[in-house]
Design a protein around this motif. Sequence first.
Motif, PDB file in Angstrom:
ATOM      1  N   SER A 162      47.235  48.161  29.161  1.00 48.73           N
ATOM      2  CA  SER A 162      48.045  47.919  30.517  1.00 48.73           C
ATOM      3  C   SER A 162      47.825  46.603  31.193  1.00 48.73           C
ATOM      4  O   SER A 162      48.656  45.975  31.838  1.00 48.73           O
ATOM      5  CB  SER A 162      47.953  49.318  31.393  1.00 48.73           C
ATOM      6  N   THR A 163      46.620  46.002  31.027  1.00 41.49           N
ATOM      7  CA  THR A 163      46.174  45.032  31.663  1.00 41.49           C
ATOM      8  C   THR A 163      46.509  43.581  30.939  1.00 41.49           C
ATOM      9  O   THR A 163      46.564  42.407  31.545  1.00 41.49           O
ATOM     10  CB  THR A 163      44.492  44.679  31.921  1.00 41.49           C
ATOM     11  N   ILE A 164      46.773  43.750  29.504  1.00 46.21           N
ATOM     12  CA  ILE A 164      47.342  42.586  28.562  1.00 46.21           C
ATOM     13  C   ILE A 164      48.337  41.954  29.208  1.00 46.21           C
ATOM     14  O   ILE A 164      48.485  40.448  29.173  1.00 46.21           O
ATOM     15  CB  ILE A 164      47.211  42.978  27.117  1.00 46.21           C
ATOM     16  N   GLU A 165      49.251  42.695  29.717  1.00 43.74           N
ATOM     17  CA  GLU A 165      50.514  42.139  30.281  1.00 43.74           C
ATOM     18  C   GLU A 165      50.421  41.275  31.302  1.00 43.74           C
ATOM     19  O   GLU A 165      51.201  40.295  31.835  1.00 43.74           O
ATOM     20  CB  GLU A 165      51.619  43.384  30.490  1.00 43.74           C
ATOM     21  N   LYS A 166      49.386  41.397  32.029  1.00 39.63           N
ATOM     22  CA  LYS A 166      48.904  40.559  33.278  1.00 39.63           C
ATOM     23  C   LYS A 166      47.934  39.359  32.667  1.00 39.63           C
ATOM     24  O   LYS A 166      47.022  38.989  33.063  1.00 39.63           O
ATOM     25  CB  LYS A 166      48.034  41.419  34.362  1.00 39.63           C
ATOM     26  N   TRP A 167      48.876  38.558  31.971  1.00 41.19           N
ATOM     27  CA  TRP A 167      48.097  37.215  31.216  1.00 41.19           C
ATOM     28  C   TRP A 167      47.628  36.342  32.269  1.00 41.19           C
ATOM     29  O   TRP A 167      46.795  35.611  32.150  1.00 41.19           O
ATOM     30  CB  TRP A 167      49.347  36.705  30.579  1.00 41.19           C
ATOM     31  N   TYR A 168      48.101  36.495  33.549  1.00 44.00           N
ATOM     32  CA  TYR A 168      47.354  35.348  34.496  1.00 44.00           C
ATOM     33  C   TYR A 168      46.121  35.865  34.744  1.00 44.00           C
ATOM     34  O   TYR A 168      45.064  35.066  35.538  1.00 44.00           O
ATOM     35  CB  TYR A 168      48.248  35.452  35.780  1.00 44.00           C
ATOM     36  N   LEU A 169      45.562  36.942  34.551  1.00 42.14           N
ATOM     37  CA  LEU A 169      44.219  37.312  34.659  1.00 42.14           C
ATOM     38  C   LEU A 169      43.214  36.820  33.572  1.00 42.14           C
ATOM     39  O   LEU A 169      41.964  37.052  33.641  1.00 42.14           O
ATOM     40  CB  LEU A 169      43.914  38.956  34.816  1.00 42.14           C
ATOM     41  N   TRP A 170      43.645  36.344  32.638  1.00 45.35           N
ATOM     42  CA  TRP A 170      43.256  35.962  31.423  1.00 45.35           C
ATOM     43  C   TRP A 170      42.284  34.676  31.915  1.00 45.35           C
ATOM     44  O   TRP A 170      42.979  33.860  32.461  1.00 45.35           O
ATOM     45  CB  TRP A 170      43.711  35.584  30.266  1.00 45.35           C
ATOM     46  N   ASN A 171      40.865  34.491  31.348  1.00 43.36           N
ATOM     47  CA  ASN A 171      40.418  33.126  31.506  1.00 43.36           C
ATOM     48  C   ASN A 171      40.577  32.646  30.276  1.00 43.36           C
ATOM     49  O   ASN A 171      39.703  32.925  29.301  1.00 43.36           O
ATOM     50  CB  ASN A 171      38.930  33.397  31.992  1.00 43.36           C
ATOM     51  N   ILE A 172      41.325  31.414  30.113  1.00 44.18           N
ATOM     52  CA  ILE A 172      41.327  30.820  28.923  1.00 44.18           C
ATOM     53  C   ILE A 172      40.052  29.760  28.567  1.00 44.18           C
ATOM     54  O   ILE A 172      39.906  28.947  29.341  1.00 44.18           O
ATOM     55  CB  ILE A 172      42.578  29.984  28.733  1.00 44.18           C
ATOM     56  N   TYR A 173      39.480  29.802  27.395  1.00 42.90           N
ATOM     57  CA  TYR A 173      38.230  29.070  27.146  1.00 42.90           C
ATOM     58  C   TYR A 173      38.452  28.124  25.981  1.00 42.90           C
ATOM     59  O   TYR A 173      37.651  27.148  25.585  1.00 42.90           O
ATOM     60  CB  TYR A 173      36.968  29.727  27.117  1.00 42.90           C
ATOM     61  N   GLN A 174      39.693  28.538  25.036  1.00 40.49           N
ATOM     62  CA  GLN A 174      39.494  27.586  23.904  1.00 40.49           C
ATOM     63  C   GLN A 174      41.212  27.591  23.399  1.00 40.49           C
ATOM     64  O   GLN A 174      41.748  28.399  23.348  1.00 40.49           O
ATOM     65  CB  GLN A 174      38.787  27.945  22.620  1.00 40.49           C
ATOM     66  N   THR A 175      41.574  26.523  23.123  1.00 39.81           N
ATOM     67  CA  THR A 175      43.118  26.304  22.997  1.00 39.81           C
ATOM     68  C   THR A 175      43.023  25.392  21.745  1.00 39.81           C
ATOM     69  O   THR A 175      42.544  24.447  21.728  1.00 39.81           O
ATOM     70  CB  THR A 175      43.927  25.836  24.019  1.00 39.81           C
ATOM     71  N   THR A 176      43.948  25.770  20.735  1.00 38.26           N
ATOM     72  CA  THR A 176      44.117  24.907  19.800  1.00 38.26           C
ATOM     73  C   THR A 176      45.723  25.057  19.224  1.00 38.26           C
ATOM     74  O   THR A 176      46.487  25.740  20.102  1.00 38.26           O
ATOM     75  CB  THR A 176      43.524  25.356  18.530  1.00 38.26           C
ATOM     76  N   GLU A 177      46.199  24.376  18.246  1.00 35.05           N
ATOM     77  CA  GLU A 177      47.535  24.458  18.063  1.00 35.05           C
ATOM     78  C   GLU A 177      48.075  25.765  17.806  1.00 35.05           C
ATOM     79  O   GLU A 177      49.493  26.090  17.718  1.00 35.05           O
ATOM     80  CB  GLU A 177      48.118  23.159  17.014  1.00 35.05           C
ATOM     81  N   LYS A 178      47.086  26.563  16.978  1.00 34.16           N
ATOM     82  CA  LYS A 178      47.562  27.608  16.235  1.00 34.16           C
ATOM     83  C   LYS A 178      47.236  28.849  17.286  1.00 34.16           C
ATOM     84  O   LYS A 178      48.111  30.035  17.091  1.00 34.16           O
ATOM     85  CB  LYS A 178      46.622  27.830  15.195  1.00 34.16           C
TER      86      LYS A 178
END
Length: 110
Positions: free
Chosen positions: A61-77
């Motif tokens: 139920s919390t996954i849909e609240k993507w704004y709570l995620w703390n992004i720490y690694q981003t790639t093209e994939k």
Amino acid sequence: MYKIFYDDEALLNVDSFVLYLKKYYKNIYFDTWLVNEQQILSWYIKNTELLFDEIIFTIDSTIEKWYLWNIYQTTEKYEKSRLIISIRSYTIKVIIKRINKNVFIEDILF
């Protein structure tokens, strides 16, 4: 809406945490010589067994609240994130790998 997939190791972490709690409650109440220790123990074990489902439901139920995620690694994939949730008195860290609209729960840490 995201499609959620759980890594086997993440589910094993939740299961081993629940088993640890069951053993912990048994040790506490068998050592204290309480009058109704069996009744108390069965209540704690029943509540602990419900904890597994409660953790998975809260993550879903919390996954849909993507704004709570703390992004720490981003790639093209893909994109890797952390999500911190609280259930009862426990703080749980969820490691997420997102590829488009697919979410892979890589690890669940207590």
